[in-house]
Scaffold this active site. Structure first.
Site, mmCIF file in Angstrom:
data_model
loop_
_atom_site.group_PDB
_atom_site.id
_atom_site.type_symbol
_atom_site.label_atom_id
_atom_site.label_comp_id
_atom_site.label_asym_id
_atom_site.label_seq_id
_atom_site.Cartn_x
_atom_site.Cartn_y
_atom_site.Cartn_z
ATOM 1 N N LYS A 52 -46.636 -56.532 -62.104
ATOM 2 C CA LYS A 52 -47.721 -57.183 -61.461
ATOM 3 C C LYS A 52 -47.735 -57.651 -59.767
ATOM 4 C CE LYS A 52 -50.524 -56.470 -65.423
ATOM 5 N NZ LYS A 52 -51.260 -56.572 -66.584
ATOM 6 N N GLN A 96 -53.315 -62.411 -68.635
ATOM 7 C CA GLN A 96 -52.638 -60.730 -69.719
ATOM 8 C C GLN A 96 -52.804 -61.237 -70.973
ATOM 9 O OE1 GLN A 96 -50.803 -58.715 -68.261
ATOM 10 N NE2 GLN A 96 -50.267 -58.058 -69.930
ATOM 11 N N ASP A 119 -59.461 -56.172 -64.546
ATOM 12 C CA ASP A 119 -59.220 -55.070 -65.711
ATOM 13 C C ASP A 119 -60.122 -54.362 -65.454
ATOM 14 O OD1 ASP A 119 -57.021 -55.075 -67.023
ATOM 15 O OD2 ASP A 119 -56.986 -57.341 -66.780
HETATM 16 N N1 GUN Z 1 -51.716 -56.194 -72.106
HETATM 17 C C1 GUN Z 1 -52.313 -55.028 -72.033
HETATM 18 N N2 GUN Z 1 -52.108 -54.220 -71.324
HETATM 19 C C2 GUN Z 1 -52.924 -55.462 -70.440
HETATM 20 C C3 GUN Z 1 -54.003 -54.653 -69.720
HETATM 21 O O1 GUN Z 1 -53.691 -53.841 -68.477
HETATM 22 N N3 GUN Z 1 -54.353 -55.966 -68.928
HETATM 23 C C4 GUN Z 1 -54.294 -57.245 -69.544
HETATM 24 N N4 GUN Z 1 -54.740 -58.343 -69.098
HETATM 25 N N5 GUN Z 1 -52.948 -57.725 -70.605
HETATM 26 C C5 GUN Z 1 -52.849 -56.166 -71.370
#
Ligand code: GUN
Length: 283
Positions: A52, A96, A119
């Site tokens: 990311k 996350q 998100d």
């Molecule tokens: N963990 C697995 N997929 C995601 C996601 O799309 N966003 C976040 N913040 N954590 C995750």
């Protein structure tokens, strides 16, 4: 002939488009910023967060990185989010998941102001999606729709079967397919006649989290298959929820794992960050 949908290529196209938007925002004095919070030592999360941050750099978004120890308390994380909620340089906040067990994920999701919830997990954004209002759409479901559109797959009027009903993928992707005028069926672990339902599907979205569960023999000839799963098989190799080999020659188009939906999730996160910065400009 089964065509492979190249998620890596499509995600790069999206990031290149966003790069231009970021340049134009910067000319207007807005410098998009994303706060990325990782709590603990989950190795998969460490990889996702790194990817990311790399994507931010590529697109021209400033990333503010917070790597907190496994024993971080819920109060400490809430305090950091409160600071970021009030920071004008931060347009998006990403925590996350999963979080260590002493932290209530729902409480954390609720604490992020919806305007910075890139998100798309906050109930206000989920509700907006449900009601067809403006808001942030969560990244993986948005990526699935974008993959279909950019692969010239018509959704309107098609039988769309979503396997999986999670809050992060199954439910929102079903709503998005419905918004695109698909006829949507959601299947899950209690569904009795999965093969019968899959046999009717023009578009299959697999998001169950079980390695190679869906076989080519369950598909209709010419179905489009989007595999959201990221699993490890018995040999420890990355694989999806769909048994790719058995679908070749049956599906008309299919996404690989890795290199399908995965890179799209990150591209759509970048899209949401740019949108958050644009919203700030217009507010
Ligand atoms: N963990 C697995 N997929 C995601 C996601 O799309 N966003 C976040 N913040 N954590 C995750």
């Amino acid at each position: 002939m089964t065509q492979i949908i190249d998620g890596k290529l499509i995600s790069t196209q999206i990031k290149d488009e966003l790069k231009l938007e970021v340049e134009s925002l910067k000319e207007k004095g807005v410098f998009p910023g994303l706060a990325v919070i990782l709590v603990g030592n989950n190795s998969a999360s460490q990889v996702y967060v790194r990817n990311k941050k790399t994507a931010c750099e590529y697109v021209g978004i400033k990333s503010f990185s917070y790597e907190l120890p496994e024993e971080t308390s819920e109060a400490q994380l809430l305090e950091l989010i409160d600071t970021l909620n009030h920071d004008d340089k931060v347009h998006g906040i990403l925590v996350q998941l999963p979080l260590p067990k002493q932290i209530d994920e729902n409480k954390i999701i609720l604490s992020i102001v919806p305007e910075k919830d890139v998100d798309g997990f906050h109930p206000q954004n989920v509700g907006a999606l449900c009601a067809g209002l403006k808001g942030f759409v969560s990244c993986t479901p948005a990526g699935v729709i974008e993959l279909l559109k950019r692969s010239q797959v018509e959704i309107a009027g098609k039988n769309c079967v979503v396997v999986g009903r999670s809050n992060i993928v199954g439910k929102p992707v079903s709503l998005l397919l419905l918004q695109e005028h698909g006829t949507v069926t959601i299947c899950h672990s209690k569904t009795k006649n999965l093969t019968e339902i899959l046999k009717q599907a023009d578009i299959v979205v697999a998001a169950v989290g079980r390695a190679n569960m869906i076989k080519g023999s369950q598909l209709k000839e010419g179905a489009v298959v989007i595999d959201v799963g990221i699993n490890r098989n018995e040999e420890g190799k990355l694989c999806g929820d769909v048994d790719f080999a058995s679908c070749e020659g049956v599906a008309s188009q299919i996404t690989p794992v890795p290199g399908g939906v995965g890179p799209m999730t990150i591209a759509m996160l970048m899209h949401n960050c740019v949108l958050a910065a644009k919203n700030k400009l217009n507010s």
